[in-house]
Design a protein around this motif. Sequence first.
Motif, PDB file in Angstrom:
ATOM      1  N   ARG A 108      -2.730  14.624  28.374  1.00  0.00           N
ATOM      2  CA  ARG A 108      -3.616  13.825  27.524  1.00  0.00           C
ATOM      3  C   ARG A 108      -4.261  14.685  26.442  1.00  0.00           C
ATOM      4  O   ARG A 108      -4.293  14.311  25.264  1.00  0.00           O
ATOM      5  N   GLU A 109      -4.746  15.857  26.833  1.00  0.00           N
ATOM      6  CA  GLU A 109      -5.371  16.747  25.857  1.00  0.00           C
ATOM      7  C   GLU A 109      -4.369  17.213  24.797  1.00  0.00           C
ATOM      8  O   GLU A 109      -4.698  17.308  23.615  1.00  0.00           O
ATOM      9  N   THR A 110      -3.133  17.489  25.236  1.00  0.00           N
ATOM     10  CA  THR A 110      -2.104  17.940  24.290  1.00  0.00           C
ATOM     11  C   THR A 110      -1.726  16.826  23.328  1.00  0.00           C
ATOM     12  O   THR A 110      -1.562  17.055  22.123  1.00  0.00           O
ATOM     13  N   VAL A 111      -1.580  15.607  23.848  1.00  0.00           N
ATOM     14  CA  VAL A 111      -1.272  14.462  22.984  1.00  0.00           C
ATOM     15  C   VAL A 111      -2.345  14.297  21.925  1.00  0.00           C
ATOM     16  O   VAL A 111      -2.052  14.137  20.730  1.00  0.00           O
ATOM     17  N   TRP A 112      -3.601  14.357  22.343  1.00  0.00           N
ATOM     18  CA  TRP A 112      -4.688  14.161  21.383  1.00  0.00           C
ATOM     19  C   TRP A 112      -4.723  15.286  20.346  1.00  0.00           C
ATOM     20  O   TRP A 112      -4.967  15.051  19.180  1.00  0.00           O
ATOM     21  N   ALA A 113      -4.437  16.504  20.771  1.00  0.00           N
ATOM     22  CA  ALA A 113      -4.439  17.636  19.845  1.00  0.00           C
ATOM     23  C   ALA A 113      -3.307  17.514  18.819  1.00  0.00           C
ATOM     24  O   ALA A 113      -3.508  17.721  17.611  1.00  0.00           O
ATOM     25  N   LEU A 114      -2.099  17.175  19.278  1.00  0.00           N
ATOM     26  CA  LEU A 114      -0.958  17.076  18.370  1.00  0.00           C
ATOM     27  C   LEU A 114      -1.074  15.865  17.447  1.00  0.00           C
ATOM     28  O   LEU A 114      -0.759  15.952  16.251  1.00  0.00           O
TER      29      LEU A 114
END
Length: 346
Positions: A108-114
Amino acid sequence: MMLGLMSVSSRSAWTQRSYTEWIRRGIIQQRALLWLPCGGVGGALTPPVDSIVTVEQAVNVWMQCFQQHGISEPLLSSQYIIAHVLGKKTLQSLERRMLQERLSDKERETVWALCSKRLTRMPVQYVIEEWDFRDLTLKMRPPVFIPRPETEELVSLLLKDLRSQLGVRALRCLEVGCGSGAISLSLLHSVPQLKAVALDQSQEAVCLTKENADRLGLLDRLEIYHLDILKEADLTLRSCGPVDVIVSNPPYLFSQDMESLQAEIHRFEDHSALDGGLDGMSVIRQILTLAPRLLTDEGRMYLEVDPRHPPHIKGLVEESMLGLQYLGSHCDFTNRLRFCILQKRG
Protein backbone atom coordinates in the motif's frame (compact mmCIF):
# COMPACT_ATOMS: atom_id res chain seq x y z
CA MET A 1 9.01 9.04 -31.46
CA MET A 2 5.68 10.87 -31.41
CA LEU A 3 4.71 14.42 -30.54
CA GLY A 4 2.20 13.06 -28.09
CA LEU A 5 2.77 11.26 -24.82
CA MET A 6 4.18 7.78 -24.94
CA SER A 7 0.99 5.75 -24.44
CA VAL A 8 0.82 3.08 -21.79
CA SER A 9 -1.90 1.26 -23.72
CA SER A 10 0.61 -0.82 -25.68
CA ARG A 11 0.58 -3.43 -22.91
CA SER A 12 -2.57 -5.51 -22.62
CA ALA A 13 -4.70 -4.46 -19.65
CA TRP A 14 -8.14 -4.68 -18.13
CA THR A 15 -10.51 -2.69 -20.29
CA GLN A 16 -12.47 0.32 -19.10
CA ARG A 17 -15.63 -1.66 -19.70
CA SER A 18 -14.51 -4.50 -17.44
CA TYR A 19 -13.56 -2.07 -14.73
CA THR A 20 -16.91 -0.28 -14.97
CA GLU A 21 -18.62 -3.63 -14.47
CA TRP A 22 -16.69 -4.19 -11.23
CA ILE A 23 -17.89 -0.83 -9.93
CA ARG A 24 -21.50 -1.49 -10.97
CA ARG A 25 -21.46 -4.83 -9.17
CA GLY A 26 -20.55 -3.08 -5.95
CA ILE A 27 -17.11 -4.63 -5.57
CA ILE A 28 -15.67 -1.35 -4.30
CA GLN A 29 -17.26 -0.78 -0.92
CA GLN A 30 -14.85 1.47 0.97
CA ARG A 31 -14.55 4.49 -1.27
CA ALA A 32 -15.45 6.88 1.54
CA LEU A 33 -12.71 5.43 3.72
CA LEU A 34 -10.07 5.58 0.99
CA TRP A 35 -10.90 8.84 -0.73
CA LEU A 36 -8.70 11.35 1.02
CA PRO A 37 -8.16 14.93 -0.21
CA CYS A 38 -5.48 15.26 -2.89
CA GLY A 39 -3.34 17.45 -0.71
CA GLY A 40 0.25 17.11 0.36
CA VAL A 41 3.34 17.31 -1.81
CA GLY A 42 2.50 17.37 -5.52
CA GLY A 43 -1.20 16.90 -4.78
CA ALA A 44 -0.59 13.33 -3.62
CA LEU A 45 -3.03 11.20 -1.70
CA THR A 46 -2.02 10.46 1.86
CA PRO A 47 -1.68 6.68 2.34
CA PRO A 48 -4.58 5.39 4.43
CA VAL A 49 -3.32 4.24 7.82
CA ASP A 50 -4.42 0.90 9.28
CA SER A 51 -7.06 0.50 6.56
CA ILE A 52 -7.93 -2.57 4.57
CA VAL A 53 -7.30 -1.65 0.96
CA THR A 54 -7.91 -4.19 -1.78
CA VAL A 55 -6.20 -4.20 -5.15
CA GLU A 56 -9.27 -2.98 -6.99
CA GLN A 57 -10.01 -0.32 -4.40
CA ALA A 58 -6.52 1.09 -4.83
CA VAL A 59 -6.93 1.06 -8.62
CA ASN A 60 -10.19 2.98 -8.35
CA VAL A 61 -8.89 5.56 -5.89
CA TRP A 62 -5.91 6.38 -8.07
CA MET A 63 -7.90 6.32 -11.29
CA GLN A 64 -10.18 8.98 -9.82
CA CYS A 65 -7.29 11.02 -8.47
CA PHE A 66 -5.52 10.91 -11.83
CA GLN A 67 -8.74 11.97 -13.56
CA GLN A 68 -9.15 14.86 -11.12
CA HIS A 69 -5.64 16.10 -11.92
CA GLY A 70 -5.90 15.68 -15.70
CA ILE A 71 -3.41 12.82 -15.91
CA SER A 72 -3.63 11.04 -19.26
CA GLU A 73 -4.83 7.41 -19.36
CA PRO A 74 -5.83 7.47 -15.67
CA LEU A 75 -7.12 3.91 -15.46
CA LEU A 76 -4.18 2.34 -17.27
CA SER A 77 -1.71 4.44 -15.28
CA SER A 78 -3.24 3.18 -12.05
CA GLN A 79 -3.37 -0.41 -13.23
CA TYR A 80 0.21 -0.59 -14.49
CA ILE A 81 1.68 0.92 -11.34
CA ILE A 82 -0.29 -1.34 -9.03
CA ALA A 83 0.43 -4.41 -11.16
CA HIS A 84 4.13 -3.56 -10.98
CA VAL A 85 4.02 -3.34 -7.18
CA LEU A 86 2.43 -6.81 -7.18
CA GLY A 87 5.23 -8.17 -9.39
CA LYS A 88 3.05 -8.47 -12.50
CA LYS A 89 3.06 -6.87 -15.94
CA THR A 90 -0.68 -6.21 -15.95
CA LEU A 91 -3.66 -6.84 -13.70
CA GLN A 92 -5.02 -9.12 -16.40
CA SER A 93 -2.47 -11.71 -15.29
CA LEU A 94 -4.09 -11.86 -11.84
CA GLU A 95 -6.95 -14.18 -11.04
CA ARG A 96 -10.18 -12.27 -10.46
CA ARG A 97 -10.32 -13.30 -6.79
CA MET A 98 -6.89 -11.76 -6.21
CA LEU A 99 -8.26 -8.36 -7.15
CA GLN A 100 -10.31 -8.47 -3.98
CA GLU A 101 -7.36 -9.32 -1.75
CA ARG A 102 -5.96 -6.63 0.51
CA LEU A 103 -2.64 -4.96 -0.12
CA SER A 104 -0.01 -5.49 2.53
CA ASP A 105 1.12 -2.41 4.42
CA LYS A 106 4.32 -2.31 2.36
CA GLU A 107 2.45 -2.75 -0.93
CA ARG A 108 0.00 0.00 0.00
CA GLU A 109 2.77 2.43 0.90
CA THR A 110 4.65 1.63 -2.33
CA VAL A 111 1.52 2.10 -4.45
CA TRP A 112 0.86 5.47 -2.88
CA ALA A 113 4.48 6.56 -3.32
CA LEU A 114 4.66 5.54 -7.00
CA CYS A 115 1.25 6.91 -7.91
CA SER A 116 2.23 10.20 -6.27
CA LYS A 117 5.12 10.34 -8.76
CA ARG A 118 2.64 9.92 -11.59
CA LEU A 119 0.73 12.93 -10.24
CA THR A 120 3.80 15.05 -11.06
CA ARG A 121 3.27 13.97 -14.72
CA MET A 122 6.20 11.56 -14.60
CA PRO A 123 5.58 8.96 -17.35
CA VAL A 124 4.55 5.52 -16.13
CA GLN A 125 7.67 4.06 -17.74
CA TYR A 126 9.86 6.14 -15.42
CA VAL A 127 7.61 5.57 -12.41
CA ILE A 128 7.91 1.76 -12.61
CA GLU A 129 11.46 2.00 -14.03
CA GLU A 130 10.90 -0.49 -16.85
CA TRP A 131 8.99 -0.98 -20.09
CA ASP A 132 8.53 -3.62 -22.77
CA PHE A 133 10.00 -3.19 -26.25
CA ARG A 134 9.03 -6.02 -28.55
CA ASP A 135 9.94 -9.16 -26.57
CA LEU A 136 12.35 -7.46 -24.16
CA THR A 137 11.79 -5.72 -20.84
CA LEU A 138 14.16 -2.76 -20.54
CA LYS A 139 15.09 -0.65 -17.54
CA MET A 140 13.95 2.97 -17.89
CA ARG A 141 15.26 6.09 -16.15
CA PRO A 142 14.77 9.79 -16.78
CA PRO A 143 15.88 11.62 -18.82
CA VAL A 144 16.69 8.78 -21.25
CA PHE A 145 14.24 8.75 -24.15
CA ILE A 146 11.36 6.26 -23.85
CA PRO A 147 11.05 4.07 -26.98
CA ARG A 148 7.75 4.41 -28.84
CA PRO A 149 5.63 1.79 -30.65
CA GLU A 150 6.67 3.15 -34.06
CA THR A 151 10.25 2.18 -33.33
CA GLU A 152 9.17 -1.43 -32.89
CA GLU A 153 7.97 -1.22 -36.49
CA LEU A 154 11.36 0.12 -37.54
CA VAL A 155 13.03 -2.91 -35.96
CA SER A 156 10.60 -5.27 -37.71
CA LEU A 157 11.37 -3.62 -41.04
CA LEU A 158 15.11 -3.97 -40.49
CA LEU A 159 14.88 -7.56 -39.25
CA LYS A 160 13.06 -8.61 -42.40
CA ASP A 161 16.01 -7.43 -44.48
CA LEU A 162 18.67 -8.71 -42.08
CA ARG A 163 17.29 -12.23 -42.06
CA SER A 164 17.40 -12.36 -45.85
CA GLN A 165 21.17 -11.77 -45.66
CA LEU A 166 21.95 -14.28 -42.92
CA GLY A 167 24.33 -17.04 -43.89
CA VAL A 168 26.15 -14.88 -46.42
CA ARG A 169 28.52 -13.33 -43.86
CA ALA A 170 28.65 -11.96 -40.34
CA LEU A 171 26.89 -8.61 -40.11
CA ARG A 172 27.64 -5.50 -38.06
CA CYS A 173 25.09 -2.82 -37.22
CA LEU A 174 25.44 0.76 -35.92
CA GLU A 175 22.69 2.49 -33.93
CA VAL A 176 22.98 6.28 -33.80
CA GLY A 177 21.28 7.63 -30.67
CA CYS A 178 20.78 4.45 -28.68
CA GLY A 179 18.82 5.83 -25.71
CA SER A 180 17.89 2.81 -23.59
CA GLY A 181 19.41 0.47 -26.19
CA ALA A 182 16.00 -0.69 -27.41
CA ILE A 183 16.85 -1.03 -31.11
CA SER A 184 20.31 -2.58 -30.81
CA LEU A 185 19.33 -5.00 -28.07
CA SER A 186 16.19 -6.10 -29.87
CA LEU A 187 18.23 -6.78 -33.02
CA LEU A 188 20.92 -8.66 -31.10
CA HIS A 189 18.30 -10.69 -29.28
CA SER A 190 16.59 -11.64 -32.56
CA VAL A 191 19.74 -12.27 -34.63
CA PRO A 192 22.41 -14.27 -32.72
CA GLN A 193 24.95 -13.85 -35.55
CA LEU A 194 24.76 -10.06 -35.43
CA LYS A 195 27.22 -7.72 -33.73
CA ALA A 196 26.31 -4.12 -32.97
CA VAL A 197 27.79 -0.72 -32.18
CA ALA A 198 25.70 1.87 -30.34
CA LEU A 199 26.41 5.52 -29.64
CA ASP A 200 24.69 8.40 -27.91
CA GLN A 201 25.61 11.95 -26.97
CA SER A 202 24.05 11.39 -23.53
CA GLN A 203 26.15 9.71 -20.84
CA GLU A 204 22.93 8.66 -19.06
CA ALA A 205 21.78 6.88 -22.23
CA VAL A 206 25.13 5.14 -22.68
CA CYS A 207 25.05 3.89 -19.09
CA LEU A 208 21.45 2.68 -19.39
CA THR A 209 22.16 0.87 -22.67
CA LYS A 210 25.12 -0.85 -21.05
CA GLU A 211 23.02 -1.82 -18.03
CA ASN A 212 20.24 -3.24 -20.20
CA ALA A 213 22.71 -5.13 -22.39
CA ASP A 214 24.34 -6.66 -19.33
CA ARG A 215 21.00 -7.68 -17.82
CA LEU A 216 19.98 -9.35 -21.08
CA GLY A 217 23.30 -11.14 -21.61
CA LEU A 218 24.04 -9.23 -24.83
CA LEU A 219 26.98 -7.07 -23.76
CA ASP A 220 29.55 -9.37 -25.37
CA ARG A 221 28.21 -8.52 -28.85
CA LEU A 222 27.74 -4.79 -28.30
CA GLU A 223 30.19 -1.89 -28.40
CA ILE A 224 28.89 1.30 -26.77
CA TYR A 225 30.35 4.78 -27.26
CA HIS A 226 29.62 8.16 -25.69
CA LEU A 227 29.84 10.24 -28.86
CA ASP A 228 28.12 13.27 -30.34
CA ILE A 229 28.12 12.85 -34.11
CA LEU A 230 27.55 16.58 -34.63
CA LYS A 231 30.70 17.49 -32.71
CA GLU A 232 32.83 14.34 -33.03
CA ALA A 233 32.42 13.23 -36.63
CA ASP A 234 36.01 12.06 -37.12
CA LEU A 235 36.02 10.09 -33.88
CA THR A 236 32.71 8.51 -34.87
CA LEU A 237 34.17 7.39 -38.18
CA ARG A 238 37.26 5.94 -36.53
CA SER A 239 35.39 4.19 -33.73
CA CYS A 240 32.26 2.87 -35.37
CA GLY A 241 32.90 1.84 -38.98
CA PRO A 242 32.71 -0.11 -41.12
CA VAL A 243 29.18 -1.46 -40.65
CA ASP A 244 26.69 -3.22 -42.87
CA VAL A 245 23.67 -1.45 -41.41
CA ILE A 246 22.99 1.93 -39.83
CA VAL A 247 19.75 2.39 -37.91
CA SER A 248 18.57 5.48 -36.11
CA ASN A 249 15.57 7.06 -34.44
CA PRO A 250 17.28 10.48 -34.25
CA PRO A 251 15.92 13.69 -32.77
CA TYR A 252 13.57 14.87 -35.50
CA LEU A 253 11.05 17.24 -33.96
CA PHE A 254 11.01 20.78 -35.32
CA SER A 255 12.29 23.17 -32.64
CA GLN A 256 9.08 25.19 -32.84
CA ASP A 257 7.12 22.08 -31.79
CA MET A 258 9.06 21.53 -28.58
CA GLU A 259 7.01 23.96 -26.52
CA SER A 260 3.78 22.20 -27.45
CA LEU A 261 4.88 18.84 -26.05
CA GLN A 262 2.85 17.33 -23.24
CA ALA A 263 4.14 17.96 -19.74
CA GLU A 264 5.20 14.32 -19.34
CA ILE A 265 7.63 14.69 -22.23
CA HIS A 266 8.69 18.29 -21.73
CA ARG A 267 9.50 17.91 -18.03
CA PHE A 268 11.12 14.50 -17.96
CA GLU A 269 12.60 13.38 -21.31
CA ASP A 270 15.94 14.58 -22.69
CA HIS A 271 15.25 17.49 -25.03
CA SER A 272 18.40 16.74 -27.02
CA ALA A 273 16.88 13.37 -27.96
CA LEU A 274 13.83 15.15 -29.36
CA ASP A 275 14.81 18.51 -30.85
CA GLY A 276 16.08 18.14 -34.41
CA GLY A 277 16.60 21.85 -35.05
CA LEU A 278 14.61 24.37 -37.08
CA ASP A 279 13.53 21.79 -39.68
CA GLY A 280 14.07 18.67 -37.56
CA MET A 281 16.93 17.63 -39.83
CA SER A 282 20.13 18.69 -38.04
CA VAL A 283 21.14 15.23 -36.85
CA ILE A 284 19.61 13.51 -39.88
CA ARG A 285 21.81 15.56 -42.24
CA GLN A 286 24.92 14.56 -40.32
CA ILE A 287 23.95 10.89 -40.43
CA LEU A 288 23.43 11.16 -44.20
CA THR A 289 26.83 12.83 -44.57
CA LEU A 290 28.71 10.22 -42.54
CA ALA A 291 26.82 7.15 -43.75
CA PRO A 292 28.76 6.57 -47.02
CA ARG A 293 32.01 6.53 -45.03
CA LEU A 294 30.62 4.21 -42.36
CA LEU A 295 28.75 1.70 -44.53
CA THR A 296 30.23 -1.21 -46.41
CA ASP A 297 29.45 -1.44 -50.14
CA GLU A 298 25.70 -1.67 -50.63
CA GLY A 299 25.20 -1.33 -46.88
CA ARG A 300 21.81 0.01 -45.85
CA MET A 301 20.47 2.70 -43.56
CA TYR A 302 17.10 2.73 -41.79
CA LEU A 303 15.75 5.98 -40.35
CA GLU A 304 12.68 6.87 -38.32
CA VAL A 305 11.69 10.45 -39.15
CA ASP A 306 8.92 13.03 -39.07
CA PRO A 307 6.24 12.44 -41.76
CA ARG A 308 7.36 15.69 -43.43
CA HIS A 309 10.93 14.48 -43.88
CA PRO A 310 10.94 11.61 -46.43
CA PRO A 311 10.54 13.80 -49.55
CA HIS A 312 13.21 16.19 -48.26
CA ILE A 313 15.61 13.34 -47.51
CA LYS A 314 14.98 11.83 -50.94
CA GLY A 315 15.61 15.16 -52.62
CA LEU A 316 18.75 15.83 -50.57
CA VAL A 317 20.22 12.45 -51.44
CA GLU A 318 19.46 12.76 -55.15
CA GLU A 319 20.64 16.37 -55.49
CA SER A 320 23.72 16.33 -53.29
CA MET A 321 25.36 13.18 -54.62
CA LEU A 322 26.10 11.91 -51.10
CA GLY A 323 26.93 8.43 -52.31
CA LEU A 324 23.57 7.09 -51.21
CA GLN A 325 20.57 5.72 -53.04
CA TYR A 326 17.06 6.32 -51.70
CA LEU A 327 15.28 2.96 -51.75
CA GLY A 328 11.91 3.91 -50.35
CA SER A 329 9.61 5.14 -47.60
CA HIS A 330 7.25 3.20 -45.34
CA CYS A 331 4.26 4.24 -43.24
CA ASP A 332 3.76 3.51 -39.57
CA PHE A 333 0.64 1.98 -38.00
CA THR A 334 -1.12 5.37 -38.16
CA ASN A 335 -0.51 5.44 -41.94
CA ARG A 336 1.95 8.34 -41.72
CA LEU A 337 5.24 8.33 -43.60
CA ARG A 338 7.73 7.41 -40.91
CA PHE A 339 10.61 5.26 -42.18
CA CYS A 340 13.24 5.80 -44.85
CA ILE A 341 15.52 3.13 -46.31
CA LEU A 342 18.70 4.13 -48.11
CA GLN A 343 21.66 2.21 -49.53
CA LYS A 344 25.25 3.06 -50.22
CA ARG A 345 25.95 3.21 -53.92
CA GLY A 346 28.35 0.54 -55.14
